[in-house]
Write a protein that holds these residues in place. Structure first.
Motif, short mmCIF file in Angstrom:
data_model
loop_
_atom_site.label_atom_id
_atom_site.label_comp_id
_atom_site.label_asym_id
_atom_site.label_seq_id
_atom_site.Cartn_x
_atom_site.Cartn_y
_atom_site.Cartn_z
N HIS A 192 5.78 3.68 -0.04
CA HIS A 192 5.05 2.44 -0.31
C HIS A 192 5.62 1.33 0.56
O HIS A 192 6.83 1.23 0.71
N ILE A 193 4.75 0.53 1.16
CA ILE A 193 5.18 -0.64 1.91
C ILE A 193 4.87 -1.89 1.08
O ILE A 193 3.82 -1.95 0.43
N ILE A 194 5.80 -2.83 1.07
CA ILE A 194 5.57 -4.13 0.44
C ILE A 194 5.77 -5.19 1.50
O ILE A 194 6.78 -5.18 2.22
N ILE A 195 4.78 -6.08 1.61
CA ILE A 195 4.81 -7.15 2.60
C ILE A 195 4.82 -8.49 1.86
O ILE A 195 3.92 -8.75 1.05
N VAL A 196 5.83 -9.31 2.13
CA VAL A 196 5.88 -10.67 1.57
C VAL A 196 5.54 -11.63 2.71
O VAL A 196 6.21 -11.65 3.74
N THR A 197 4.49 -12.40 2.51
CA THR A 197 4.00 -13.34 3.51
C THR A 197 4.40 -14.76 3.11
O THR A 197 4.26 -15.13 1.95
N TRP A 208 8.57 -7.22 5.61
CA TRP A 208 8.18 -6.00 4.90
C TRP A 208 9.32 -4.98 4.86
O TRP A 208 10.27 -5.07 5.62
N ALA A 209 9.13 -4.04 3.96
CA ALA A 209 10.05 -2.89 3.88
C ALA A 209 9.30 -1.72 3.26
O ALA A 209 8.32 -1.91 2.53
N ALA A 210 9.76 -0.53 3.56
CA ALA A 210 9.19 0.70 3.01
C ALA A 210 10.24 1.80 3.04
O ALA A 210 11.14 1.79 3.89
N ILE A 211 10.11 2.72 2.10
CA ILE A 211 10.95 3.92 2.10
C ILE A 211 10.01 5.10 2.32
O ILE A 211 9.17 5.40 1.47
N LEU A 212 10.13 5.71 3.47
CA LEU A 212 9.30 6.86 3.85
C LEU A 212 10.10 8.14 3.68
O LEU A 212 11.33 8.09 3.56
N PRO A 213 9.44 9.29 3.71
CA PRO A 213 10.19 10.56 3.66
C PRO A 213 11.22 10.66 4.79
O PRO A 213 12.24 11.32 4.64
N THR A 214 10.97 9.97 5.91
CA THR A 214 11.88 10.02 7.06
C THR A 214 12.98 8.97 6.98
O THR A 214 13.85 8.93 7.84
N GLY A 215 12.93 8.09 5.98
CA GLY A 215 13.97 7.07 5.84
C GLY A 215 13.39 5.69 5.57
O GLY A 215 12.18 5.51 5.49
N ALA A 216 14.28 4.72 5.45
CA ALA A 216 13.88 3.35 5.13
C ALA A 216 13.64 2.56 6.41
O ALA A 216 14.36 2.72 7.40
N LEU A 217 12.62 1.71 6.36
CA LEU A 217 12.30 0.81 7.47
C LEU A 217 12.10 -0.59 6.91
O LEU A 217 11.63 -0.74 5.78
N LYS A 218 12.43 -1.60 7.72
CA LYS A 218 12.22 -2.98 7.27
C LYS A 218 12.08 -3.88 8.48
O LYS A 218 12.53 -3.52 9.58
N ALA A 219 11.47 -5.04 8.28
CA ALA A 219 11.36 -6.05 9.35
C ALA A 219 11.38 -7.42 8.72
O ALA A 219 10.72 -7.67 7.71
N ALA A 256 0.85 -1.19 0.00
CA ALA A 256 0.00 0.00 0.00
C ALA A 256 0.89 1.24 0.00
O ALA A 256 2.04 1.19 0.42
N ALA A 257 0.30 2.34 -0.45
CA ALA A 257 0.99 3.63 -0.35
C ALA A 257 0.93 4.07 1.11
O ALA A 257 -0.11 3.96 1.75
N VAL A 258 2.07 4.52 1.62
CA VAL A 258 2.17 4.98 3.01
C VAL A 258 3.08 6.20 3.07
O VAL A 258 3.96 6.36 2.23
N GLN A 259 2.84 7.05 4.08
CA GLN A 259 3.70 8.22 4.26
C GLN A 259 4.33 8.26 5.65
O GLN A 259 5.33 8.95 5.85
N THR A 260 3.74 7.53 6.60
CA THR A 260 4.23 7.57 7.97
C THR A 260 4.29 6.16 8.55
O THR A 260 3.71 5.22 8.01
N ARG A 261 4.97 6.03 9.70
CA ARG A 261 5.03 4.75 10.40
C ARG A 261 3.62 4.35 10.83
O ARG A 261 3.27 3.18 10.82
N LYS A 262 2.81 5.33 11.19
CA LYS A 262 1.43 5.06 11.59
C LYS A 262 0.65 4.43 10.43
O LYS A 262 -0.11 3.48 10.62
N ASP A 263 0.86 4.95 9.21
CA ASP A 263 0.23 4.37 8.02
C ASP A 263 0.67 2.91 7.85
O ASP A 263 -0.15 2.03 7.58
N MET A 264 1.98 2.67 8.02
CA MET A 264 2.51 1.31 7.86
C MET A 264 1.89 0.37 8.89
O MET A 264 1.49 -0.75 8.54
N ASP A 265 1.81 0.81 10.13
CA ASP A 265 1.23 -0.02 11.18
C ASP A 265 -0.23 -0.35 10.85
O ASP A 265 -0.68 -1.47 11.09
#
Length: 122
Positions: free
Chosen positions: A86-91, A52-63, A23-32
């Motif tokens: 955008h966050i991409i989740i591989v299940t 998952w991983a995402a690149i937000l305006p504040t930086g990259a996050l992954k788990a 999904a399209a996301v802009q914040t950590r809250k959106d990702m959660d």
């Protein structure tokens, strides 16, 4: 936040099943919220791994969610595709047989299918 795109199970390997969502996301809250929405589906909640991983305006996050190194595979592909916000989740539902290094190829295959689906394939 936009609605979550779920491509469902797109490939299997030695009993393990892989699905991809995002999904399209802009914040950590959106990702959660996206992750919570996905896990509200019992099948995804019971999955072995939701990496998952995402690149937000504040930086990259992954788990990795227990699938060591898988978040970085998704993140590298997001970077190569130039896809931010955008966050991409591989299940993965574990099928009983270890895949070794092939598990990274399956994560790549799933991520590529998602990028192609949204027109951001690299």
């Amino acid at each position: 936040m936009s609605s979550t795109i779920r491509l469902g199970v797109i490939l299997t390997d030695r009993g393990s099943k892989y699905a991809v969502s995002g999904a399209a996301v802009q914040t950590r809250k959106d990702m959660d919220a996206v992750l919570q929405d996905l896990k509200s589906d019992k099948a995804y909640a019971k999955a072995t791994h939701n990496t998952w991983a995402a690149i937000l305006p504040t930086g990259a996050l992954k788990a990795d969610d227990g699938e060591s190194g898988a978040g970085m595979v998704i993140l590298r592909m997001l970077e190569r595709a130039g896809l931010e916000g955008h966050i991409i989740i591989v299940t993965r539902w574990y099928g009983g047989k270890k895949l070794g290094g092939d598990r990274f190829r399956r994560v790549q295959d799933a991520t590529r299918a998602y990028l192609d689906h949204i027109g951001a394939g690299s």
